[in-house]
Design a protein around this motif. Structure first.
Motif, short mmCIF file in Angstrom:
data_model
loop_
_atom_site.label_atom_id
_atom_site.label_comp_id
_atom_site.label_asym_id
_atom_site.label_seq_id
_atom_site.Cartn_x
_atom_site.Cartn_y
_atom_site.Cartn_z
N ASP A 250 0.88 -1.27 -0.07
CA ASP A 250 -0.07 0.15 -0.11
C ASP A 250 0.90 1.41 0.07
N ARG A 251 0.50 2.26 0.92
CA ARG A 251 1.18 3.49 0.82
C ARG A 251 2.88 3.38 1.37
N ARG A 252 3.12 2.29 1.91
CA ARG A 252 4.53 2.05 2.35
C ARG A 252 5.57 1.67 1.01
N ARG A 253 4.77 1.24 0.05
CA ARG A 253 5.29 0.76 -1.20
C ARG A 253 6.15 2.03 -1.87
N THR A 254 5.57 3.28 -1.67
CA THR A 254 6.09 4.25 -2.33
C THR A 254 7.62 4.75 -1.46
N ALA A 255 7.61 4.62 -0.22
CA ALA A 255 9.00 4.86 0.39
C ALA A 255 10.00 3.79 -0.07
N LEU A 256 9.31 2.51 -0.27
CA LEU A 256 10.30 1.45 -1.02
C LEU A 256 11.14 1.76 -2.04
N LEU A 257 9.98 2.22 -2.86
CA LEU A 257 10.48 2.79 -4.42
C LEU A 257 11.31 3.84 -4.30
N ARG A 258 11.01 4.99 -3.58
CA ARG A 258 12.08 6.20 -3.46
C ARG A 258 13.31 5.52 -3.02
N ALA A 259 13.31 4.51 -1.87
CA ALA A 259 14.91 4.24 -1.28
C ALA A 259 15.74 3.64 -2.43
N VAL A 260 14.98 2.60 -3.47
CA VAL A 260 16.00 2.13 -4.65
C VAL A 260 15.75 3.01 -5.88
N ARG A 261 15.32 4.23 -5.82
CA ARG A 261 15.21 4.91 -7.17
C ARG A 261 16.79 5.17 -7.59
N GLY A 262 17.02 4.91 -8.77
CA GLY A 262 18.38 5.21 -9.40
C GLY A 262 19.31 4.35 -9.13
N ARG A 263 19.12 3.14 -8.52
CA ARG A 263 20.04 2.21 -8.05
C ARG A 263 20.07 0.77 -8.82
N ASP A 264 19.31 0.90 -10.04
CA ASP A 264 19.15 -0.39 -10.83
C ASP A 264 18.60 -1.64 -10.16
N CYS A 265 17.70 -1.41 -9.18
CA CYS A 265 16.98 -2.25 -8.53
C CYS A 265 15.79 -2.82 -9.30
N LEU A 266 15.09 -4.01 -8.89
CA LEU A 266 13.90 -4.42 -9.25
C LEU A 266 12.85 -4.86 -8.16
N VAL A 267 11.83 -4.20 -8.08
CA VAL A 267 10.93 -4.18 -6.89
C VAL A 267 9.64 -5.11 -7.24
N GLY A 268 9.46 -6.33 -6.66
CA GLY A 268 8.46 -7.04 -7.11
C GLY A 268 7.31 -6.72 -6.49
N PRO A 269 6.01 -7.35 -6.90
CA PRO A 269 4.87 -7.01 -5.90
C PRO A 269 4.78 -7.54 -4.55
#
Length: 394
Positions: A250-269
């Motif tokens: 839910d809303r916590r996913r936004t924080a996770l995506l922000r933490a890995v932005r620009g680092r060539d990571c892949l975030v599953g569902p």
């Protein structure tokens, strides 16, 4: 931490303290121990509840043993057992440091307790020494030895704390890695729950698989939620590490995506924690396609490429009318048909998307209608064409 070594007088030196002074100070040790414990409780919050009951008595006894050992070192004791009290005290201090890790206290709290213990002990010992008539020169030597001895004990405790922390860290890492592998392997729920209990890991609602390049793990990990599991050396992740992040939905996913932005990571569902393999599999598929970031942003491509051979067969079937054309002509018509389908036949929008004149689109669509006939009006055929052309061929 370097250790200061307590100097023991040589056999040809006068004893630092006369026997009667040693006896008077030794009689004071129970009161010293009580005062040390009371002051630590007052000044170090981490120990507020630690010294109650049997634990308090144990610490009081340890203080008495440590100071008693010191007095034995500077008294007139000689022979092969002269260093036994010191050795016992240093070993006890080392074990105390290890025990502090198991009790959840830091080295800061431990060293604060030692500083208070040194101050309070010296207040008592020096007062008794003055009362016994020690000269200023002897008092100075006595002070040096007292603080050197306590410094040695505190260093031993810090060493014990560090060794135990390292050992606990290695054990915990092994346990959490084993838990991660159980989850990925789809082990029975009872097995996974037992593994989580051994690792002292709180079961979350969901887990999210995050594939992180090895070079980025150190930068990303501090931003991950508490309880994040790590699985390294997975054969399918050459050069990358898998993190399983708890409750990043839910809303916590936004924080996770922000933490890995620009680092060539892949975030599953985010998935139910026992079904995290599904999150990992999607991240793996996205990685195989050369994608990055949020897999939820790539769902159309992931769906359309889920069965690559089926997609190839569909393309071959529905685009067969273009087979007899020259490759360059066929490519232009495929491009036009794709844009026409995506823009729902709006000629001006199609022309703008392809950077050509609307009349060019009119001409090409006339060609396509001649090739495909009524299929361009049939909903099932239009659906098949849309899927076939939705993702450009690699």
């Amino acid at each position: 931490m370097s250790r200061r070594v307590v100097r023991r007088p040589r056999s040809d030196e006068a004893v630092l303290l006369p026997p009667e002074t040693v006896a008077a100070i030794r009689a004071e040790l129970p009161a010293v121990a009580d005062d040390v414990v009371d002051q630590i409780i007052q000044e170090v919050p981490a120990y507020e509840d630690a010294f109650g009951g049997p634990m308090g008595e144990t610490i009081r006894g340890a203080v008495q043993v440590a100071l008693g050992g010191f007095l034995s070192l500077i008294s007139d004791k000689r022979g092969p057992d002269a260093l036994a009290p010191r050795s016992s005290a240093v070993d006890g201090a080392y074990q105390l440091g290890r025990g502090e890790v198991r009790s959840g206290r830091t080295t800061d709290a431990l060293l604060s307790a030692y500083r208070i213990g040194a101050r309070v002990s010296w207040q008592h010992l020096s007062a008794k020494a003055v009362e016994q008539g020690l000269s200023p020169a002897t008092m100075a030597s006595f002070a040096e030895l007292v603080f050197a001895y306590i410094d040695e004990l505190s260093a031993a405790s810090v060493a014990g704390h560090g060794d135990e922390s390292a050992s606990e860290g290695r054990i915990r890492q092994r346990m959490t890695e084993r838990l991660a592998r159980h989850l990925l392997a789809g082990a029975p729920e009872a097995t996974v729950l037992a593994s989580a209990e051994r690792a002292e890991w709180s079961v979350p609602t969901t887990l999210t698989a995050v594939i992180v390049p090895e070079s980025q793990v150190g930068a990303v990990q501090p931003s991950m939620r508490r309880g994040t599991l790590q699985a390294a050396d997975l054969p399918e992740l050459d050069g990358a590490v898998l993190l399983l992040v708890p409750d990043a939905h839910d809303r916590r996913r936004t924080a996770l995506l922000r933490a890995v932005r620009g680092r060539d990571c892949l975030v599953g569902p985010a998935r139910d924690w026992l079904d995290v393999r599904a999150s990992y599999d999607r991240a793996l598929r996205a990685r195989a396609l050369g994608l990055a970031g949020d897999t939820e942003a790539h769902l159309p491509r992931l769906v359309l490429t889920a069965d690559a051979t089926a997609l190839a067969d569909l393309r071959r079937q529905v685009l067969a009318p273009l087979d007899e054309l020259r490759p360059a002509t066929a490519a232009k018509l495929r491009e036009t048909l794709r844009a026409w389908l995506l823009h729902q036949g709006r000629r001006d929008d199609v022309a703008s998307a392809l950077f050509v004149h609307p009349q060019t689109i009119r001409y090409r669509m006339t060609q396509l209608r001649e090739l495909f006939g009524d299929r361009l009006e049939d909903p099932d055929a239009v659906l098949a064409l849309t899927i076939a052309l939705a993702v450009e061929e690699g």
